[in-house]
Design a protein around this motif. Sequence first.
Motif, PDB file in Angstrom:
ATOM      1  N   ARG A  25      -4.379   1.298  -5.260  1.00  0.00           N
ATOM      2  CA  ARG A  25      -3.072   1.764  -4.764  1.00  0.00           C
ATOM      3  C   ARG A  25      -2.384   0.682  -3.931  1.00  0.00           C
ATOM      4  O   ARG A  25      -1.217   0.377  -4.120  1.00  0.00           O
ATOM      5  CB  ARG A  25      -3.282   3.038  -3.938  1.00  0.00           C
ATOM      6  N   LEU A  26      -3.166   0.058  -3.036  1.00  0.00           N
ATOM      7  CA  LEU A  26      -2.571  -0.930  -2.135  1.00  0.00           C
ATOM      8  C   LEU A  26      -2.238  -2.244  -2.829  1.00  0.00           C
ATOM      9  O   LEU A  26      -1.458  -3.047  -2.316  1.00  0.00           O
ATOM     10  CB  LEU A  26      -3.515  -1.168  -0.953  1.00  0.00           C
ATOM     11  N   GLN A 181      -4.856  13.956  10.817  1.00  0.00           N
ATOM     12  CA  GLN A 181      -4.564  12.523  10.904  1.00  0.00           C
ATOM     13  C   GLN A 181      -4.758  11.829   9.542  1.00  0.00           C
ATOM     14  O   GLN A 181      -3.996  10.944   9.159  1.00  0.00           O
ATOM     15  CB  GLN A 181      -5.450  11.872  11.987  1.00  0.00           C
ATOM     16  N   GLY A 185      -1.998   9.926   7.400  1.00  0.00           N
ATOM     17  CA  GLY A 185      -2.229   8.558   6.916  1.00  0.00           C
ATOM     18  C   GLY A 185      -1.930   8.454   5.430  1.00  0.00           C
ATOM     19  O   GLY A 185      -1.261   7.520   4.970  1.00  0.00           O
ATOM     20  N   SER A 189       0.925   6.167   3.641  1.00  0.00           N
ATOM     21  CA  SER A 189       0.635   5.212   2.571  1.00  0.00           C
ATOM     22  C   SER A 189       1.401   5.544   1.281  1.00  0.00           C
ATOM     23  O   SER A 189       2.031   4.666   0.683  1.00  0.00           O
ATOM     24  CB  SER A 189      -0.880   5.232   2.339  1.00  0.00           C
ATOM     25  N   ALA A 194       4.213   2.144   5.709  1.00  0.00           N
ATOM     26  CA  ALA A 194       3.315   1.361   6.568  1.00  0.00           C
ATOM     27  C   ALA A 194       4.072   0.331   7.407  1.00  0.00           C
ATOM     28  O   ALA A 194       3.709   0.064   8.542  1.00  0.00           O
ATOM     29  CB  ALA A 194       2.261   0.659   5.725  1.00  0.00           C
ATOM     30  N   HIS A 244       2.192   9.493  12.317  1.00  0.00           N
ATOM     31  CA  HIS A 244       0.803   9.046  12.152  1.00  0.00           C
ATOM     32  C   HIS A 244       0.316   8.326  13.412  1.00  0.00           C
ATOM     33  O   HIS A 244      -0.831   8.499  13.831  1.00  0.00           O
ATOM     34  CB  HIS A 244       0.699   8.132  10.915  1.00  0.00           C
ATOM     35  N   GLN A 284     -11.525   2.168  14.072  1.00  0.00           N
ATOM     36  CA  GLN A 284     -10.417   2.710  13.263  1.00  0.00           C
ATOM     37  C   GLN A 284      -9.059   2.442  13.932  1.00  0.00           C
ATOM     38  O   GLN A 284      -8.090   2.070  13.256  1.00  0.00           O
ATOM     39  CB  GLN A 284     -10.647   4.219  13.043  1.00  0.00           C
ATOM     40  N   GLY A 288      -6.095   0.158  12.487  1.00  0.00           N
ATOM     41  CA  GLY A 288      -4.730   0.679  12.357  1.00  0.00           C
ATOM     42  C   GLY A 288      -3.734  -0.277  13.011  1.00  0.00           C
ATOM     43  O   GLY A 288      -2.693  -0.617  12.431  1.00  0.00           O
ATOM     44  N   LEU A 296      -0.016  -5.372   7.117  1.00  0.00           N
ATOM     45  CA  LEU A 296      -0.780  -4.678   6.080  1.00  0.00           C
ATOM     46  C   LEU A 296      -1.564  -5.611   5.132  1.00  0.00           C
ATOM     47  O   LEU A 296      -1.338  -5.586   3.919  1.00  0.00           O
ATOM     48  CB  LEU A 296       0.176  -3.779   5.264  1.00  0.00           C
ATOM     49  N   HIS A 304      -9.373   0.356   6.720  1.00  0.00           N
ATOM     50  CA  HIS A 304      -8.832   1.498   7.472  1.00  0.00           C
ATOM     51  C   HIS A 304      -9.104   2.798   6.710  1.00  0.00           C
ATOM     52  O   HIS A 304      -9.413   3.831   7.293  1.00  0.00           O
ATOM     53  CB  HIS A 304      -7.333   1.265   7.670  1.00  0.00           C
ATOM     54  N   ASN A 305      -9.010   2.722   5.380  1.00  0.00           N
ATOM     55  CA  ASN A 305      -9.321   3.870   4.535  1.00  0.00           C
ATOM     56  C   ASN A 305     -10.816   4.206   4.656  1.00  0.00           C
ATOM     57  O   ASN A 305     -11.190   5.370   4.836  1.00  0.00           O
ATOM     58  CB  ASN A 305      -8.940   3.508   3.089  1.00  0.00           C
TER      59      ASN A 305
HETATM   60  C1  HEM Z   1      -7.142   7.448  14.945  1.00  0.00           C
HETATM   61  C2  HEM Z   1      -7.604   7.442  13.789  1.00  0.00           C
HETATM   62  C3  HEM Z   1      -6.891   7.108  12.509  1.00  0.00           C
HETATM   63  C4  HEM Z   1      -7.225   7.639  11.300  1.00  0.00           C
HETATM   64  C5  HEM Z   1      -8.331   8.639  11.011  1.00  0.00           C
HETATM   65  C6  HEM Z   1      -6.320   7.080  10.316  1.00  0.00           C
HETATM   66  C7  HEM Z   1      -6.339   7.375   8.963  1.00  0.00           C
HETATM   67  C8  HEM Z   1      -5.536   6.824   8.011  1.00  0.00           C
HETATM   68  C9  HEM Z   1      -5.614   7.092   6.598  1.00  0.00           C
HETATM   69  C10 HEM Z   1      -6.592   8.027   5.915  1.00  0.00           C
HETATM   70  C11 HEM Z   1      -4.646   6.366   5.993  1.00  0.00           C
HETATM   71  C12 HEM Z   1      -4.332   6.312   4.495  1.00  0.00           C
HETATM   72  C13 HEM Z   1      -5.011   5.091   3.915  1.00  0.00           C
HETATM   73  C14 HEM Z   1      -4.792   4.905   2.457  1.00  0.00           C
HETATM   74  O1  HEM Z   1      -3.962   5.578   1.855  1.00  0.00           O
HETATM   75  O2  HEM Z   1      -5.477   4.065   1.886  1.00  0.00           O
HETATM   76  C15 HEM Z   1      -3.944   5.641   7.016  1.00  0.00           C
HETATM   77  C16 HEM Z   1      -2.877   4.783   6.788  1.00  0.00           C
HETATM   78  C17 HEM Z   1      -2.272   4.042   7.777  1.00  0.00           C
HETATM   79  N1  HEM Z   1      -2.578   4.004   9.141  1.00  0.00           N
HETATM   80 FE1  HEM Z   1      -4.011   5.098  10.052  1.00  0.00          FE
HETATM   81  N2  HEM Z   1      -5.450   6.218  10.957  1.00  0.00           N
HETATM   82  C18 HEM Z   1      -5.762   6.191  12.300  1.00  0.00           C
HETATM   83  C19 HEM Z   1      -5.136   5.444  13.272  1.00  0.00           C
HETATM   84  C20 HEM Z   1      -4.087   4.563  13.071  1.00  0.00           C
HETATM   85  C21 HEM Z   1      -3.423   3.777  14.097  1.00  0.00           C
HETATM   86  C22 HEM Z   1      -3.771   3.798  15.572  1.00  0.00           C
HETATM   87  C23 HEM Z   1      -2.456   3.048  13.465  1.00  0.00           C
HETATM   88  C24 HEM Z   1      -1.461   2.071  14.039  1.00  0.00           C
HETATM   89  C25 HEM Z   1      -1.196   1.864  15.284  1.00  0.00           C
HETATM   90  C26 HEM Z   1      -2.515   3.358  12.061  1.00  0.00           C
HETATM   91  C27 HEM Z   1      -1.699   2.810  11.096  1.00  0.00           C
HETATM   92  C28 HEM Z   1      -1.731   3.118   9.759  1.00  0.00           C
HETATM   93  C29 HEM Z   1      -0.845   2.549   8.765  1.00  0.00           C
HETATM   94  C30 HEM Z   1       0.241   1.515   9.018  1.00  0.00           C
HETATM   95  C31 HEM Z   1      -1.192   3.128   7.526  1.00  0.00           C
HETATM   96  C32 HEM Z   1      -0.548   2.882   6.166  1.00  0.00           C
HETATM   97  C33 HEM Z   1      -1.362   1.869   5.425  1.00  0.00           C
HETATM   98  C34 HEM Z   1      -1.102   1.925   3.949  1.00  0.00           C
HETATM   99  O3  HEM Z   1       0.035   1.897   3.499  1.00  0.00           O
HETATM  100  O4  HEM Z   1      -2.100   2.024   3.249  1.00  0.00           O
HETATM  101  N3  HEM Z   1      -3.503   4.285  11.852  1.00  0.00           N
HETATM  102  N4  HEM Z   1      -4.503   5.937   8.250  1.00  0.00           N
END
Ligand code: HEM
Length: 326
Positions: A25-26, A181, A185, A189, A194, A244, A284, A288, A296, A304-305
């Motif tokens: 996907r990415l 969460q 996320g 995505s 993102a 998010h 995590q 993020g 990204l 992150h996933n």
């Molecule tokens: C606290 C726990 C966190 C969990 C459990 C979590 C979980 C997730 C998940 C499941 C995705 C989807 C990944 C994918 O589709 O491959 C995601 C995407 C994302 N997360 Fe988190 N996240 C967390 C914290 C954060 C934090 C603190 C940030 C930024 C400050 C962040 C920024 C992002 C971004 C920018 C994406 C999009 C990435 C993409 O397009 O694939 N996340 N997150």
Amino acid sequence: MAIERLIKFTLVFTLAVILMGAYTRLSDAGLGCPDWPGCYGHLAVPSASHDLAKIETHFPQMTIEPEKAWLEMIHRYIAGALGLMVLAILILCIKHPHAPKKLPSFIAVLIVFQAALGMWTVTMKLMPIVVMAHLIGGFSLFALLLLLYLRLKPLRIPGGDSYARKLVPLALVSLGVLVIQIILGGWTSSNYAALACTTLPICEGNWVDNLRFAEAFSPFQGDHPSFEFGVLDYATRMTIHVSHRVWAVVTAITLILLALKLRYAQSNIMRNSGYLLLLLVIAQVGLGISNVVMNLPLGIAVSHNAGAALLLLTLVFINYALWRKA
Ligand code: HEM
């Protein structure tokens, strides 16, 4: 027992399929093959010149990109192998007199539905609700396989651990908060949100006045020839991204609180689960933040996933262990 070993192997394999899906996907390779289950009607990515000539006639708008097509096909093959493993687990559970029957049957139904979601991901041109449901389906499969493994193990907390038992409500709330969460996320995505905010801690500019929750969380976004690279305007993507991030704060606080409380548990297994949880939350959040500040990078986004999947597994384990009778 053979079933336990097979489930353990299947768990690791499921994580590999989830990560391969994220990588596909990415890498923007989700539409590497525009049809399903074959690729341009072939079992493998076509490369012979007569096949390529036929593709030009049958798919006039498409330009075949072999690297992307292979990523997509490898994901489909290993997902197919996972389907066969789940079938083998179901058969073994049915044959074994003391093994659960309902849970493996449900997992088998889920993997069939997951395959259908994989098909719709392609045929509905990366519609975000379908892409996100496919991500959640993969995570659910991962969590349910762990649950099945634990059901087959005679796991008991020695002495009952009366202190840890009091943490049941907090553990359950933590799981709920984490699931929200993960969904946020997946929505970030699948809507290509993102990079909507590139500064810390929340977002740049006058973001508070531009939030648009109704549009951001509407499951359907109208008819579009393709949803690749997203169809929402900036303010709507920003709202998804901000949600998010803000919920990440709630998630981190809740999970860290649980992890810190688990330090005082009587049993080693619960204390160690707490330390693991703490480590995973810190990693995590770090990943993020790196996603945001480093624009990204593929490796970080896939990690992150993986972090989210491992956090889910840890919380499912903690909840299961706390609920189990002494
Ligand atoms: C606290 C726990 C966190 C969990 C459990 C979590 C979980 C997730 C998940 C499941 C995705 C989807 C990944 C994918 O589709 O491959 C995601 C995407 C994302 N997360 Fe988190 N996240 C967390 C914290 C954060 C934090 C603190 C940030 C930024 C400050 C962040 C920024 C992002 C971004 C920018 C994406 C999009 C990435 C993409 O397009 O694939 N996340 N997150």
